[in-house]
Enzyme design. Structure first.
Site, mmCIF file in Angstrom:
data_model
loop_
_atom_site.group_PDB
_atom_site.id
_atom_site.type_symbol
_atom_site.label_atom_id
_atom_site.label_comp_id
_atom_site.label_asym_id
_atom_site.label_seq_id
_atom_site.Cartn_x
_atom_site.Cartn_y
_atom_site.Cartn_z
ATOM 1 N N CYS A 29 23.019 -26.615 -10.652
ATOM 2 C CA CYS A 29 21.940 -25.496 -10.708
ATOM 3 C C CYS A 29 21.474 -25.628 -11.941
ATOM 4 C CB CYS A 29 22.447 -24.435 -10.253
ATOM 5 S SG CYS A 29 21.141 -23.135 -10.676
ATOM 6 N N SER A 34 0.700 -1.175 0.141
ATOM 7 C CA SER A 34 0.221 -0.103 0.057
ATOM 8 C C SER A 34 0.942 1.118 0.084
ATOM 9 C CB SER A 34 -0.839 -0.023 1.168
ATOM 10 O OG SER A 34 -0.048 0.124 2.354
ATOM 11 N N GLY A 35 2.104 1.108 0.397
ATOM 12 C CA GLY A 35 2.768 2.538 0.570
ATOM 13 C C GLY A 35 3.099 2.817 1.925
ATOM 14 N N GLY A 36 2.325 2.187 2.832
ATOM 15 C CA GLY A 36 2.596 2.574 4.170
ATOM 16 C C GLY A 36 3.891 2.826 4.680
ATOM 17 N N PHE A 37 4.829 1.384 4.660
ATOM 18 C CA PHE A 37 6.164 1.452 4.821
ATOM 19 C C PHE A 37 6.937 2.518 4.360
ATOM 20 C CE2 PHE A 37 10.534 -0.066 4.487
ATOM 21 C CZ PHE A 37 10.880 -0.426 5.518
ATOM 22 N N GLY A 39 5.753 -4.479 10.122
ATOM 23 C CA GLY A 39 6.461 -3.912 11.253
ATOM 24 C C GLY A 39 7.554 -4.622 12.061
ATOM 25 N N GLN A 89 -0.062 -5.173 13.330
ATOM 26 C CA GLN A 89 1.032 -4.319 13.687
ATOM 27 C C GLN A 89 1.231 -4.576 15.067
ATOM 28 O OE1 GLN A 89 3.526 -2.330 12.271
ATOM 29 N NE2 GLN A 89 2.660 -2.177 10.058
ATOM 30 N N ASP A 133 -1.103 1.065 6.317
ATOM 31 C CA ASP A 133 -1.205 1.079 7.924
ATOM 32 C C ASP A 133 -0.175 2.008 8.392
ATOM 33 O OD1 ASP A 133 0.960 -0.346 6.497
ATOM 34 O OD2 ASP A 133 1.460 -1.702 8.076
ATOM 35 N N CYS A 189 19.610 -23.408 -13.637
ATOM 36 C CA CYS A 189 19.312 -21.668 -14.208
ATOM 37 C C CYS A 189 20.135 -21.684 -15.331
ATOM 38 C CB CYS A 189 19.692 -21.068 -13.193
ATOM 39 S SG CYS A 189 21.261 -20.187 -12.971
#
Ligand SMILES: [Zn+2]
Length: 382
Positions: free
Chosen positions: A303, A94-97, A215, A188, A147, A305
């Site tokens: 591996c 959401s961008g809260g952080f 958090g 949180q 948040d 890859c």
């Protein structure tokens, strides 16, 4: 088609779980590692390569995309999936952080947050309603509540922030209109069990289709992260996916899968790739090291890859030293393959009932490093 989560198998000896999320853009077997595509691109790899790597869910960031190129632009161009040509499931943060990072934050009140763009210093105001509107325009399959991210060690601040986070979660839910997107709540409460319990109690009363634990992993001691994540996960409903935000180093995947976490995101594999470091079963390999100058071996024997099937350590070292773009791309491909393959094997071991043995086998030869913290308070992510 809407979102659903099915719990398929629980490990009898730990909290580990294997499940399956269904989203409008496809199925996501859990536990799942999400490559981070902050700016609507997982750095240095194409969506076609992500598909070949077996990525099933990627993370993009609403804050970054709001500032550039703008959610309206993306909506006009058909939404995030079309815009970035990734037809698989997407989750947006959401961008809260980001807006609560120290360098961005201007003012916070019950209405929302005034913050400063990290691009040009311009001021913007985010509310829960705006964060949802923004994420609806982007159109990810899973979106997150807005948040308040507090310093995890500050009790008084967490007490206040929790109240607000809960009110905002209600407002996010009320503002959410798109039935084809699953809105997750974010628990949180910092490092304080009683606050975490309070947060779980409130958020589960709102009945979200999934829950994130926010958090954590922002600078507190690792033992504390483990204890709080385990405690919080144990209180969350069994029939909903649990997402531990910003965590996902190889050793963490085992630690937290064992504690009942289903979803992870971390910039580690892509960021390390850009600095010339490869993840291997023994730990990290810094390809800048002179001892690889004429080493004909692949990064990791066996591996599958693209980088390991075709190129020597010597060649990769040469690309890294010469600052060639291909070096970054190949190392990123390898690192993502390493983590995604590890998660597939973890899931299979849960289904087979061999998770504990696999965990022990892996961790006995893997040298973990403590300096991978990618989500510092006040730092930006991606
Ligand atoms: Zn490889």
């Amino acid at each position: 088609m809407s979102f659903s989560f099915e719990l398929i198998r629980k490990d009898p000896h730990s909290g580990a779980r294997a499940g399956l999320m269904r989203t409008p853009h496809g199925e996501v077997p859990t536990p799942v590692f999400m490559p981070v595509g902050t700016q609507a691109t997982v750095k240095a790899v194409s969506p076609k390569e992500l598909e070949e790597l077996g990525a099933t869910l990627i993370l993009a960031n609403a804050y970054h995309l709001y500032l550039r190129p703008g959610a309206e632009v993306i909506a006009k161009l058909g939404g995030l999936h079309r815009f970035m040509a990734w037809e698989g499931p997407i989750l947006t943060d959401s961008g809260g952080f980001q807006v609560f990072s120290l360098e961005a934050l201007r003012r916070v009140d019950d209405e929302g947050v005034l913050f400063r763009s990290h691009l040009d210093g311009s001021e913007h105001f985010f509310t829960p309603e705006k964060a949802i509107e923004l994420q609806e325009k982007l159109g990810a399959d899973i979106i997150m509540c807005f948040d308040e991210c507090a310093d995890p060690l500050d009790y008084e601040y967490n007490l206040r922030a929790l109240e607000r986070t809960h009110k905002w979660a209600e407002r996010c839910q009320a503002a959410h209109t798109r039935g084809d997107q699953a809105l997750f709540g974010i628990v949180q409460g910092g490092v304080f069990p009683e606050l975490r319990a309070k947060s779980v109690e409130f958020l589960t009363s709102l009945d979200f289709p999934g829950y994130a634990i926010g958090g954590l992993s922002v600078g507190e001691p690792k033992a504390v992260t483990r204890r709080i994540a385990e405690f919080t996960a144990s209180l969350l409903p069994e029939d909903r996916p649990r997402y531990l935000m910003g965590v996902g180093a190889p050793e963490d995947l085992f630690d937290y899968v064992a504690r009942g976490i289903d979803m992870f995101d971390c910039v580690l594999p892509t960021r390390l790739g850009r600095t010339g470091t490869a993840l291997t079963k023994r730990g990290r390999l810094n390809l800048r090291n002179a001892r690889f100058a004429d080493d004909p071996a692949p990064i990791e024997e066996g591996c599958q890859c693209y980088a390991c099937r075709h190129f020597s350590r010597a060649y990769l070292r040469h690309l890294v030293k010469a600052k060639e773009i291909l070096g970054i791309r190949l190392l990123t491909l390898h690192n993502l393959h390493f983590v995604l393959e590890l998660m597939r094997r973890i899931r299979q071991s849960i289904l087979d009932g061999t998770f504990a043995a696999f965990k022990e086998e892996f961790l006995s030869s893997y040298e973990a490093r403590e300096d991978y913290r990618m989500r510092r308070p006040g730092g930006r992510r991606g």
